[in-house]
Design a protein around this motif. Structure first.
Motif, PDB file in Angstrom:
ATOM      1  N   ILE A 184      -2.310 -11.394  -0.480  1.00 26.01           N
ATOM      2  CA  ILE A 184      -2.611  -9.863   0.172  1.00 26.01           C
ATOM      3  C   ILE A 184      -1.635  -9.086   0.249  1.00 26.01           C
ATOM      4  N   GLU A 185      -0.713  -9.507   1.237  1.00 25.16           N
ATOM      5  CA  GLU A 185       0.511  -8.904   1.727  1.00 25.16           C
ATOM      6  C   GLU A 185       1.311  -8.213   0.603  1.00 25.16           C
ATOM      7  N   ALA A 186       1.740  -9.386  -0.423  1.00 28.54           N
ATOM      8  CA  ALA A 186       2.651  -9.067  -1.609  1.00 28.54           C
ATOM      9  C   ALA A 186       1.923  -7.752  -2.487  1.00 28.54           C
ATOM     10  N   ASN A 187       0.652  -7.725  -2.460  1.00 29.16           N
ATOM     11  CA  ASN A 187      -0.220  -6.949  -3.389  1.00 29.16           C
ATOM     12  C   ASN A 187      -0.253  -5.418  -2.654  1.00 29.16           C
ATOM     13  N   THR A 188      -0.166  -5.523  -1.444  1.00 31.76           N
ATOM     14  CA  THR A 188      -0.739  -4.334  -0.770  1.00 31.76           C
ATOM     15  C   THR A 188       0.372  -3.633   0.188  1.00 31.76           C
ATOM     16  N   HIS A 189       1.546  -4.304   0.238  1.00 29.30           N
ATOM     17  CA  HIS A 189       2.785  -3.545   0.663  1.00 29.30           C
ATOM     18  C   HIS A 189       4.067  -3.979   0.247  1.00 29.30           C
ATOM     19  N   LEU A 190       4.881  -2.674   0.129  1.00 32.02           N
ATOM     20  CA  LEU A 190       6.098  -3.040  -0.561  1.00 32.02           C
ATOM     21  C   LEU A 190       7.232  -3.297   0.468  1.00 32.02           C
ATOM     22  N   SER A 193       2.736   8.480  -4.511  1.00 33.17           N
ATOM     23  CA  SER A 193       1.038   8.952  -4.142  1.00 33.17           C
ATOM     24  C   SER A 193       0.454   7.646  -4.150  1.00 33.17           C
ATOM     25  N   ASN A 194       0.712   6.827  -5.237  1.00 33.39           N
ATOM     26  CA  ASN A 194      -0.231   5.678  -5.396  1.00 33.39           C
ATOM     27  C   ASN A 194       0.283   4.642  -4.096  1.00 33.39           C
ATOM     28  N   LEU A 195       1.371   4.625  -3.641  1.00 31.51           N
ATOM     29  CA  LEU A 195       1.682   3.817  -2.550  1.00 31.51           C
ATOM     30  C   LEU A 195       0.931   4.264  -1.340  1.00 31.51           C
ATOM     31  N   GLY A 196       0.799   5.384  -1.084  1.00 30.57           N
ATOM     32  CA  GLY A 196       0.149   6.056  -0.015  1.00 30.57           C
ATOM     33  C   GLY A 196      -1.386   5.893   0.076  1.00 30.57           C
ATOM     34  N   ALA A 197      -1.803   5.903  -1.068  1.00 26.06           N
ATOM     35  CA  ALA A 197      -3.148   5.715  -1.296  1.00 26.06           C
ATOM     36  C   ALA A 197      -3.614   4.289  -1.066  1.00 26.06           C
ATOM     37  N   ALA A 198      -2.784   3.204  -1.575  1.00 26.37           N
ATOM     38  CA  ALA A 198      -2.766   1.901  -1.232  1.00 26.37           C
ATOM     39  C   ALA A 198      -2.780   1.457   0.212  1.00 26.37           C
ATOM     40  N   ALA A 199      -1.715   2.041   0.762  1.00 26.90           N
ATOM     41  CA  ALA A 199      -1.800   1.835   2.319  1.00 26.90           C
ATOM     42  C   ALA A 199      -2.832   2.352   2.976  1.00 26.90           C
ATOM     43  N   GLU A 200      -3.334   3.503   2.608  1.00 25.38           N
ATOM     44  CA  GLU A 200      -4.431   4.087   3.415  1.00 25.38           C
ATOM     45  C   GLU A 200      -6.032   3.567   3.242  1.00 25.38           C
ATOM     46  N   LYS A 201      -6.000   2.827   1.758  1.00 22.78           N
ATOM     47  CA  LYS A 201      -7.485   2.185   1.586  1.00 22.78           C
ATOM     48  C   LYS A 201      -7.199   0.797   1.540  1.00 22.78           C
ATOM     49  N   ALA A 202      -6.227   0.216   1.860  1.00 24.15           N
ATOM     50  CA  ALA A 202      -6.106  -1.145   2.012  1.00 24.15           C
ATOM     51  C   ALA A 202      -6.189  -1.931   0.683  1.00 24.15           C
ATOM     52  N   LEU A 203      -5.817  -1.270  -0.306  1.00 26.96           N
ATOM     53  CA  LEU A 203      -6.029  -1.800  -1.768  1.00 26.96           C
ATOM     54  C   LEU A 203      -4.671  -2.226  -2.215  1.00 26.96           C
ATOM     55  N   PRO A 204      -4.572  -2.874  -3.361  1.00 34.03           N
ATOM     56  CA  PRO A 204      -3.235  -3.517  -4.071  1.00 34.03           C
ATOM     57  C   PRO A 204      -2.422  -2.000  -4.632  1.00 34.03           C
ATOM     58  N   PRO A 261      -8.120  -8.168  -2.450  1.00 34.27           N
ATOM     59  CA  PRO A 261      -7.846  -8.570  -1.001  1.00 34.27           C
ATOM     60  C   PRO A 261      -8.721  -8.079   0.097  1.00 34.27           C
ATOM     61  N   LEU A 262      -9.869  -7.655  -0.468  1.00 28.43           N
ATOM     62  CA  LEU A 262     -11.052  -7.077   0.435  1.00 28.43           C
ATOM     63  C   LEU A 262     -11.923  -8.206   0.444  1.00 28.43           C
ATOM     64  N   ARG A 263     -12.255  -8.589  -0.580  1.00 27.11           N
ATOM     65  CA  ARG A 263     -13.358  -9.849  -0.595  1.00 27.11           C
ATOM     66  C   ARG A 263     -12.535 -11.341  -0.624  1.00 27.11           C
ATOM     67  N   ARG A 264     -11.368 -11.433  -0.720  1.00 26.26           N
ATOM     68  CA  ARG A 264     -10.699 -12.509  -0.824  1.00 26.26           C
ATOM     69  C   ARG A 264     -11.048 -13.577  -1.655  1.00 26.26           C
TER      70      ARG A 264
END
Length: 151
Positions: free
Chosen positions: A18-24, A53-64, A100-103
Motif C-alpha cells: 500500500i505504501e509503495a503504491n500510494t506514496h512517492l 496532478s495525479n500525485l496530488g489526487a492519489a494523496a488526497e483520495k488515498a489511491l494508487p 489499497p482500500l479493500r486490501r
C-alpha cells in the motif's frame, strides 16, 4: 532463535504494498518538482504537470499513484537465526494486495516475485518494489559478443 509468525509477514507485506503504491519517496517527489520547474519544452512540461496532478489526487483520495501498479517485487534479507511460524512464501503472496482500500488479493496475476538473501543474525528486512510493466513496451535485450569490442 527468533520466531516470526507468517501473519506478521503478511501484514508487513500488505502495508508495504500500500505504501509503495500510494506514496512517492521524498527524493523522487523533489526530483519531479524540480523537473517541472526546469522543463523548457511545453509538451514535456504538460506531461510533468499531469504527473504532479495525479500525485496530488492519489494523496488526497488515498489511491494508487499509477493505475498500473505492475508486479510486486519483494526483496527479503532473512537472518539465519530466524524461524518462520507458517509458510513464508504463502505469507508474502497473501500480503500482496490488489486494492489499497479493500486490501484484497486479485487471486490471478499477482504472485510476488520474491528474492531472498540470507544474512547473519535474527533480523528480517522486507522491501516491496512495484515493477511497472509500461516501461517495457520500448525495451530491448540483446546478447553482445565480447569479441566485438567496446564499439
Amino acid at each position: 532463535m527468533r520466531t516470526i509468525s507468517a501473519q506478521e509477514i503478511t501484514s508487513t507485506v500488505a502495508r508495504l504494498c500500500i505504501e509503495a503504491n500510494t506514496h512517492l519517496p521524498k527524493d523522487v517527489e523533489a526530483a519531479l518538482a524540480k523537473a517541472r520547474e526546469e522543463e523548457p519544452w511545453p509538451l514535456a512540461k504538460t506531461t510533468l504537470d499531469l504527473l504532479w496532478s495525479n500525485l496530488g489526487a492519489a494523496a488526497e483520495k488515498a489511491l494508487p499513484i499509477c493505475q498500473d501498479t505492475g508486479m510486486a517485487c519483494v526483496f527479503v534479507e532473512l537472518g539465519t537465526d530466524i524461524h518462520i511460524d507458517g509458510s513464508f512464501e504463502a505469507a508474502i503472496h497473501e500480503g500482496v494486495v490488489a486494492d489499497p482500500l479493500r486490501r484484497g488479493n486479485t487471486g490471478d496475476n499477482t504472485p510476488a516475485a520474491i528474492t531472498v538473501h540470507l544474512v547473519d543474525g535474527d533480523g528480517c528486512t522486507i522491501t516491496v518494489a512495484p515493477k511497472g510493466f509500461g516501461s517495457e513496451n520500448m525495451s530491448r535485450i540483446q546478447m553482445l559478443k565480447p569479441a566485438d569490442g567496446v564499439e
